[in-house]
Design a protein around this motif. Structure first.
Motif, PDB file in Angstrom:
ATOM      1  N   ASP A 165      80.153  40.575  18.608  1.00 53.34           N
ATOM      2  CA  ASP A 165      79.814  40.295  17.216  1.00 53.34           C
ATOM      3  C   ASP A 165      80.887  39.374  16.640  1.00 53.34           C
ATOM      4  N   HIS A 166      80.695  38.069  16.840  1.00 53.37           N
ATOM      5  CA  HIS A 166      81.666  37.076  16.371  1.00 53.37           C
ATOM      6  C   HIS A 166      81.897  37.232  14.874  1.00 53.37           C
TER       7      HIS A 166
ATOM      8  N   SER B 219      67.852  42.793  12.669  1.00 50.86           N
ATOM      9  CA  SER B 219      68.873  41.757  12.506  1.00 50.86           C
ATOM     10  C   SER B 219      68.963  41.454  11.023  1.00 50.86           C
TER      11      SER B 219
ATOM     12  N   VAL C  63      79.003  31.382  12.306  1.00 49.48           N
ATOM     13  CA  VAL C  63      78.112  32.135  13.183  1.00 49.48           C
ATOM     14  C   VAL C  63      76.654  31.857  12.812  1.00 49.48           C
TER      15      VAL C  63
ATOM     16  N   ASP D 207      72.854  33.613  16.767  1.00 47.29           N
ATOM     17  CA  ASP D 207      73.923  34.418  17.347  1.00 47.29           C
ATOM     18  C   ASP D 207      73.908  35.825  16.752  1.00 47.29           C
ATOM     19  N   GLN D 208      73.648  35.914  15.467  1.00 48.88           N
ATOM     20  CA  GLN D 208      73.608  37.214  14.810  1.00 48.88           C
ATOM     21  C   GLN D 208      72.401  38.030  15.288  1.00 48.88           C
TER      22      GLN D 208
ATOM     23  N   LEU E  81      71.122  37.775  18.271  1.00 50.94           N
ATOM     24  CA  LEU E  81      71.487  38.220  19.605  1.00 50.94           C
ATOM     25  C   LEU E  81      72.367  39.469  19.545  1.00 50.94           C
ATOM     26  N   ALA E  82      73.267  39.526  18.577  1.00 48.62           N
ATOM     27  CA  ALA E  82      74.107  40.714  18.419  1.00 48.62           C
ATOM     28  C   ALA E  82      73.235  41.945  18.146  1.00 48.62           C
TER      29      ALA E  82
END
Length: 186
Positions: A41-42, A97, A105, A109-110, A112-113
């Motif tokens: 979680d970047h 999500s 970010v 990408d979020q 995908l987290a």
């Protein structure tokens, strides 16, 4: 647990659709949620939310799904089946999500987290002796269902994690003998 045992555990991951009581609760459910909170979680945005349905909540989720099916103009058989869908397990966790504003970010990408969170919860449940199956389908994308669940326009359901105790031992997962067909070296 030795390192090779940990890897073998990952290699034994499998979905289990025949689920009964009990569902995870108390400390077990807390550990499952904690596992979700440890996914990559970047920037630590925690761009996900979990809606848990168990007990009477399964009937409420089924009614929500049925209303969404009616509003979407689905055929009668889908409408009738939708109200019973959450009852296939003693617990359903709707994983959402919930993108956060970020210049670093991207939304993808979020998302995908959030997807990783589903996998982490399923693996944690399996480690605790429970079974689970990650279900998807048209409901994930239905904005009417999203509104019924009080989700924001930018939110996106990434899966329905059905959890419970396996009613039977699932067959061993298929092992892919030749991983080379999935790998390309540069």
């Amino acid at each position: 647990m030795q390192e090779t045992d940990k890897v073998r555990f990952l290699l034994q991951r499998q979905s289990c659709g025949a689920l009964g009581l009990p569902a995870p609760q108390g400390e077990a459910l807390e550990l499952i949620i904690q596992a979700a909170l440890r996914v990559p979680d970047h920037q630590r945005l925690r761009p996900y939310a979990f809606i848990v349905a168990a007990g009477d909540g399964l009937q409420r989720l089924g009614a929500i799904m049925q209303r969404a099916a009616i509003a979407a103009g689905k055929p009668d058989d889908v409408i009738q089946r939708s109200i019973r869908m959450p009852g296939r397990a003693p617990m359903v966790i709707v994983v959402v999500s919930t993108p956060r504003p970020s210049e670093l970010v991207p939304v993808f990408d979020q998302q995908l987290a959030a997807g990783c969170a589903v996998m982490a919860m399923q693996m944690a449940a399996q480690a605790l002796g429970f079974g689970g199956i990650w279900r998807s389908g048209w409901f994930m994308y239905d904005r009417g269902l999203h509104r019924e669940l009080d989700l924001r326009d930018e939110d996106q359901i990434v899966g329905f994690l059905y959890l419970g105790t396996p009613k039977a031992v699932p067959p061993a997962p298929e092992q892919v003998a030749d991983t080379g067909s999935f790998v390309r070296w540069l």
